[in-house]
Design a protein around this motif. Structure first.
Motif, PDB file in Angstrom:
ATOM      1  N   SER A   1      26.508  59.019 -10.575  1.00  0.00           N
ATOM      2  CA  SER A   1      27.829  58.479 -10.230  1.00  0.00           C
ATOM      3  C   SER A   1      27.746  57.481  -9.083  1.00  0.00           C
ATOM      4  O   SER A   1      28.763  56.979  -8.613  1.00  0.00           O
ATOM      5  CB  SER A   1      28.791  59.618  -9.884  1.00  0.00           C
ATOM      6  OG  SER A   1      28.328  60.281  -8.736  1.00  0.00           O
ATOM      7  N   ALA A   2      26.527  57.183  -8.629  1.00  0.00           N
ATOM      8  CA  ALA A   2      26.368  56.197  -7.556  1.00  0.00           C
ATOM      9  C   ALA A   2      26.241  54.805  -8.163  1.00  0.00           C
ATOM     10  O   ALA A   2      25.794  54.664  -9.300  1.00  0.00           O
ATOM     11  CB  ALA A   2      25.123  56.526  -6.741  1.00  0.00           C
ATOM     12  N   PRO A   3      26.661  53.760  -7.411  1.00  0.00           N
ATOM     13  CA  PRO A   3      26.528  52.407  -7.951  1.00  0.00           C
ATOM     14  C   PRO A   3      25.057  52.071  -8.216  1.00  0.00           C
ATOM     15  O   PRO A   3      24.177  52.475  -7.458  1.00  0.00           O
ATOM     16  CB  PRO A   3      27.078  51.515  -6.838  1.00  0.00           C
ATOM     17  CG  PRO A   3      27.783  52.402  -5.900  1.00  0.00           C
ATOM     18  CD  PRO A   3      27.251  53.778  -6.066  1.00  0.00           C
ATOM     19  N   LEU A   4      24.827  51.330  -9.281  1.00  0.00           N
ATOM     20  CA  LEU A   4      23.462  50.956  -9.674  1.00  0.00           C
ATOM     21  C   LEU A   4      22.736  50.251  -8.532  1.00  0.00           C
ATOM     22  O   LEU A   4      21.545  50.458  -8.320  1.00  0.00           O
ATOM     23  CB  LEU A   4      23.524  50.018 -10.883  1.00  0.00           C
ATOM     24  CG  LEU A   4      22.179  49.567 -11.412  1.00  0.00           C
ATOM     25  CD1 LEU A   4      21.603  50.636 -12.310  1.00  0.00           C
ATOM     26  CD2 LEU A   4      22.300  48.263 -12.158  1.00  0.00           C
ATOM     27  N   SER A   5      23.491  49.416  -7.770  1.00  0.00           N
ATOM     28  CA  SER A   5      22.855  48.595  -6.740  1.00  0.00           C
ATOM     29  C   SER A   5      22.241  49.430  -5.632  1.00  0.00           C
ATOM     30  O   SER A   5      21.495  48.916  -4.815  1.00  0.00           O
ATOM     31  CB  SER A   5      23.867  47.612  -6.159  1.00  0.00           C
ATOM     32  OG  SER A   5      24.974  48.305  -5.645  1.00  0.00           O
ATOM     33  N   SER A   6      22.552  50.733  -5.585  1.00  0.00           N
ATOM     34  CA  SER A   6      21.967  51.531  -4.506  1.00  0.00           C
ATOM     35  C   SER A   6      20.551  51.994  -4.839  1.00  0.00           C
ATOM     36  O   SER A   6      19.935  52.691  -4.052  1.00  0.00           O
ATOM     37  CB  SER A   6      22.874  52.721  -4.173  1.00  0.00           C
ATOM     38  OG  SER A   6      23.251  53.402  -5.346  1.00  0.00           O
ATOM     39  N   TYR A   7      20.036  51.581  -6.011  1.00  0.00           N
ATOM     40  CA  TYR A   7      18.671  51.985  -6.369  1.00  0.00           C
ATOM     41  C   TYR A   7      17.724  50.792  -6.417  1.00  0.00           C
ATOM     42  O   TYR A   7      18.161  49.651  -6.563  1.00  0.00           O
ATOM     43  CB  TYR A   7      18.675  52.720  -7.710  1.00  0.00           C
ATOM     44  CG  TYR A   7      19.415  54.032  -7.609  1.00  0.00           C
ATOM     45  CD1 TYR A   7      18.842  55.114  -6.948  1.00  0.00           C
ATOM     46  CD2 TYR A   7      20.700  54.174  -8.109  1.00  0.00           C
ATOM     47  CE1 TYR A   7      19.520  56.305  -6.803  1.00  0.00           C
ATOM     48  CE2 TYR A   7      21.394  55.359  -7.972  1.00  0.00           C
ATOM     49  CZ  TYR A   7      20.797  56.427  -7.321  1.00  0.00           C
ATOM     50  OH  TYR A   7      21.466  57.597  -7.162  1.00  0.00           O
ATOM     51  N   SER A   8      16.427  51.090  -6.322  1.00  0.00           N
ATOM     52  CA  SER A   8      15.409  50.038  -6.292  1.00  0.00           C
ATOM     53  C   SER A   8      15.334  49.340  -7.650  1.00  0.00           C
ATOM     54  O   SER A   8      15.826  49.855  -8.656  1.00  0.00           O
ATOM     55  CB  SER A   8      14.048  50.631  -5.965  1.00  0.00           C
ATOM     56  OG  SER A   8      13.611  51.407  -7.068  1.00  0.00           O
ATOM     57  N   ILE A   9      14.696  48.173  -7.654  1.00  0.00           N
ATOM     58  CA  ILE A   9      14.561  47.396  -8.889  1.00  0.00           C
ATOM     59  C   ILE A   9      13.813  48.204  -9.953  1.00  0.00           C
ATOM     60  O   ILE A   9      14.165  48.180 -11.129  1.00  0.00           O
ATOM     61  CB  ILE A   9      13.823  46.064  -8.614  1.00  0.00           C
ATOM     62  CG1 ILE A   9      14.670  45.161  -7.731  1.00  0.00           C
ATOM     63  CG2 ILE A   9      13.481  45.350  -9.902  1.00  0.00           C
ATOM     64  CD1 ILE A   9      15.938  44.646  -8.364  1.00  0.00           C
TER      65      ILE A   9
ATOM     66  N   HIS B   1      19.697  46.316   2.324  1.00  0.00           N
ATOM     67  CA  HIS B   1      19.168  47.621   1.938  1.00  0.00           C
ATOM     68  C   HIS B   1      18.602  47.591   0.539  1.00  0.00           C
ATOM     69  O   HIS B   1      17.694  48.343   0.240  1.00  0.00           O
ATOM     70  CB  HIS B   1      20.284  48.679   1.981  1.00  0.00           C
ATOM     71  CG  HIS B   1      20.465  49.222   3.357  1.00  0.00           C
ATOM     72  ND1 HIS B   1      20.378  50.539   3.646  1.00  0.00           N
ATOM     73  CD2 HIS B   1      20.693  48.589   4.518  1.00  0.00           C
ATOM     74  CE1 HIS B   1      20.551  50.702   4.952  1.00  0.00           C
ATOM     75  NE2 HIS B   1      20.757  49.533   5.481  1.00  0.00           N
ATOM     76  N   GLY B   2      19.167  46.746  -0.325  1.00  0.00           N
ATOM     77  CA  GLY B   2      18.769  46.713  -1.715  1.00  0.00           C
ATOM     78  C   GLY B   2      17.352  46.205  -1.860  1.00  0.00           C
ATOM     79  O   GLY B   2      16.777  46.266  -2.896  1.00  0.00           O
TER      80      GLY B   2
END
Lengths: 320, 499
Positions: free
Chosen positions: B135-143, A319-320
């Motif tokens: 408050s969401a983990p960083l990895s859940s967002y795009s680069i 997903h990332g």
């Protein structure tokens, strides 16, 4: 939607509940306060050890020395109390800082020489076991009024349950460490170390301080577990607590902590220990099964959980 | 406008590589200072030295008139130098807010004050027009979002010096404008900003001052308003090289077009790297690939070697169509590649020169038919003599050689399999200037022996010196083909700048 981080935790909790229900339906007296509080009493030393192991594993390391540290702590306590006539509290006041120092030393070696925690704590494991055996090869019985008082002291709960001193000490440390992990800078640093140590360092986290503290804390908790083990057995034995490090690692993994670090909860580890404890209790109640079945079930659970972690992480990556 | 940070004569050496040699950098308050140079020029190393992530071997760092010695990034951060490194350097498993405030979280009663941390995080990110769950983990967002968060972290630290290493690499045009808006605000507050990029239009849009590095050396400091783009490119790519390199026999020049075509690319496209590329390499000639970083220079090499799969078009070698799905296919067809980053892709440090040379040949004959030790020794000695590799014997670990000699060993590895086409990506990157000349001479010798070469390089003078023909790439397209009398570094540079 439930955060992916909590999925392993929920699975462990559900399995624990299911095992408990199966036991309760099959055996009279399984679903009782006594069985529950015995889980605490019988596993207090493992629970405390596993708290430290959780921190270590979240930070991306491992501590193989804890079983030997438990044995060494027990042997030193019993020798000081029985042979040197020290008051137990005085003995503990000496042994706990010594144990902490031992861990700090391992942490320092890991950090300064950039060594694998696996190999450094393996050396620590041999060293502690060796010292313990040199001090006394025989099991040393402890006979002291303080120990009798400890054994008599407990908080009675309805339904013939009671929380003894060991259980209370565990609950205290569980609370402290859970708060520390989630509400202190140190806790955040531990997660950061396991997530990406290089980035954490560039962001200003002191890797040295954090690493050394983690291993010091793990050894402190193992030393404390060793003292609590003497409350349970009224003796110190250099060849006791063999393989406890592996039980602790198993509990941490079953509790949903990633072996590669960065993710996990101390609560999960506690549930992991309880799950292993309930299986043990079930086998005791059954009476016909060999107690080695506990190991077989734990083995299967471990396989299940490492595959689960792989799947959950694989999904996250795609997903990332 | 006052001088905040000055780096004087900074040097940094790695085994076999001089990463920085006597480099200077001056940062003034309220200025955006663009630090420019080709790949491997030493920009990132300079940043790491400046911010305490790596130690320097020589020179001094003067911050607000005081000499500084940073040993860790924390020390540099404490006095007000905040850095956003090239790769997103955050911790993926922590939340967005934790990443923004790691190391200086707001506290209450000795514990982290989450409410305040989340509120502060939202405030910081509003500036960047980011409305996300902190408050969401960083990895859940795009680069791209992670990149913005990394920059926001640097900005939130309210530093005196903010270093941004390739901050726009993963941002789209709108996000770049948001970033530039914030940089302009910071300028007004008197922050000195170091801006590293390879997008030259962005340099002219945002920067006030430019420092150019080339091959670990300081080329010059300029005011952006006084440095037109062609001159900037000239400074980055270099022009003044020793005269003996530029000597070229006229016979070679005129032989152009008469030899048979060995390799031809027809309409080759690889998504995101090259577009409808046409290219021919004649037998016994060297063809150069010129262009800025990201123009498709290295990507052509990768496509020819089967590292990148073609989306359309075809590659023919000696009249036969190639089906390249893996480097092994290219090797079997007689193509060899010396990759750009020899540290990562080329050498195997602890192994001896002999073992490094023999690697590709052994792979080709099959591991079950082990080459005898005497045969290995013969081959290794042959190349040590032929390429003049400076070493007492073939058993020295390759990591102990200088950069230039390491590069020769890698060349020997591929020459040992006797390829008909040798692809070189940046053959002179990170090696001493003296070794440059030797590598260039070697390329000419190989051509005389009948081998064909395809060489990508950012060193224009060298490219011009050894090539029979240079293909200029710009924004993933081949824009010009220069040969004969047109083939001068001046013309190549013009083609790069103007297309």
């Amino acid at each position: 939607m439930m955060s992916k981080r909590f999925i392993p935790l929920w699975i462990t909790a559900s399995l624990l509940l299911v095992m408990f229900l199966i036991g309760s339906l099959q055996f009279e007296g399984f679903a009782s306060a006594r069985v529950v509080t015995n889980l605490f009493r019988d596993n207090a030393f493992l629970l405390i050890t596993a708290l430290g192991m959780t921190l270590v594993i979240i930070s991306g390391g491992i501590d193989l020395s804890v079983g030997s540290v438990i044995a060494l702590s027990g042997v030193l306590s019993s020798v000081l109390i029985t042979q040197y006539q020290w008051h137990p509290l005085l003995a503990f006041a000496l042994i706990l800082p010594l144990g902490t120092l031992f861990g700090a030393l391992m942490g320092t070696i890991i950090h300064v020489y950039k060594l694998q925690p696996f190999i450094v704590t393996l050396a620590g494991m041999f060293l502690a076991r060796g010292i313990a055996t040199t001090v006394s090869e025989e099991s040393i019985a402890i006979d002291h009024p303080f120990y009798d008082a400890i054994a008599d002291l407990s908080i009675a709960l309805p339904g013939h349950g009671s929380l003894d001193v060991s259980s209370l000490i565990f609950i205290l440390f569980f609370a402290i460490i859970a708060i520390m992990m989630h509400y202190s800078r140190f806790g955040t640093n531990v997660y950061a170390l396991g997530g990406n140590a290089q980035s954490a360092e560039l962001m200003g986290v002191s890797i040295a301080k954090t690493t050394i503290s983690i291993y010091a804390l793990s050894s402190f908790l193992a030393t404390l577990a060793g003292i609590i083990f003497t409350f349970y057995t009224f003796s110190g034995y250099a060849l006791g607590a063999v393989g406890v490090e592996l039980d602790a690692i198993a509990a941490v993994v079953i509790g949903g902590t990633l072996l590669t670090g960065g993710s996990g909860f101390v609560l999960g580890t506690v549930l992991g220990v309880f799950l292993m404890g309930v299986i043990q209790t079930y086998i005791t109640f059954d009476g016909t099964l060999s107690s080695w079945w506990t190991k077989i079930v734990i083995g299967l659970l471990l396989f299940f959980f490492i595959v689960l972690q792989k799947l959950l992480n694989g999904r996250k990556a795609s997903h990332g | 406008m006052s001088l905040i940070l000055e780096l004087k004569n900074i040097s940094k050496h790695y085994p076999g590589v001089k990463a920085l040699e006597e480099v200077n950098l001056r940062l003034f308050s309220g200025e955006v200072h663009a630090l420019l140079g080709e790949n491997g020029a030493g920009k990132s190393t300079l940043v790491k030295v400046m911010t305490g992530a790596q130690s320097k071997d020589g020179g001094e760092i003067i911050f607000l008139n005081e000499k500084q010695h940073f040993n860790t990034p924390i020390e540099a951060q404490k006095i007000g130098i905040s850095t956003v490194y090239q790769e997103v350097n955050l911790v993926p498993n922590l939340t967005v807010a934790q990443n923004l405030f790691l190391g200086h979280e707001p506290k209450r009663f000795g514990l982290i004050h989450f409410q305040k941390m989340y509120a502060d995080a939202r405030t910081v990110l509003t500036q960047f027009k980011l409305d996300i769950d902190v408050s969401a983990p960083l990895s859940s967002y795009s680069i791209a979002v992670q990149q913005l968060i990394a920059i926001a972290r640097g900005v939130a630290m309210s530093a005196k010096v903010l270093v941004l290493d390739e901050p726009t690499a993963s941002l789209d045009a709108d996000e770049v404008q948001v970033l530039f808006g914030i940089l302009n605000q910071l300028k007004q507050k008197g922050v000195a900003i170091v801006f590293i990029t390879h997008f030259l239009d962005q340099v002219y849009q945002i920067s006030d001052r430019i420092t150019v590095l080339r091959n670990g050396r300081f080329i010059g400091e300029y005011l952006t308003s006084e440095l037109p783009q062609p001159q900037l490119i000239e400074a980055m790519l270099g022009r003044s090289l020793q005269q003996h390199l530029v000597e070229k026999t006229s016979a070679e020049q005129t032989s152009n077009g008469t030899s048979a075509v060995l390799l031809s690319l027809e309409g080759v496209s690889v998504k995101g790297s090259i577009q409808s590329m046409n290219l021919t390499v004649p037998k016994g000639q060297a063809v150069g690939l010129a262009g800025l970083l990201g123009s498709g220079r290295s990507e052509v090499c990768n496509a020819v070697f089967g590292l990148d799969l073609l989306d359309s078009g075809s590659i023919h070698l000696a009249g036969k169509k190639l089906h390249l799905s893996h480097p092994v296919d290219a090797i079997n067809a007689g193509i060899a590649l010396c990759p750009e980053d020899r540290k990562v892709d080329g050498i195997i440090g602890p192994l001896s020169i002999r073992e490094n040379i023999i690697l590709a040949l052994q792979a080709r004959v099959g591991w079950w038919r082990c080459l005898s030790k005497t045969r290995q020794q013969e081959i290794a000695q042959f190349f040590i003599d032929k390429l003049q590799i400076a070493t007492p014997d073939a058993d020295k670990p390759i990591e102990q050689l200088s950069g230039g000699n390491q590069q020769k060993v890698i060349l020997a590895r591929w020459l040992a399999i006797e390829p008909i086409l040798l692809v070189l990506d940046e053959p002179t990157r990170g090696i001493d200037i003296g070794a440059h000349a030797e590598i260039i001479k070697l390329i000419r010798t190989l051509c005389d022996d009948g081998m064909s070469l395809l060489v990508a390089s950012s060193e224009l003078d060298e490219l011009v010196a050894f090539s029979n023909k240079v293909v200029v790439l710009r924004d993933r397209y081949a824009v010009r083909e220069l040969s004969g009398s047109e083939l001068t570094s001046q013309h190549v540079m013009q083609a790069i700048a103007e297309g």
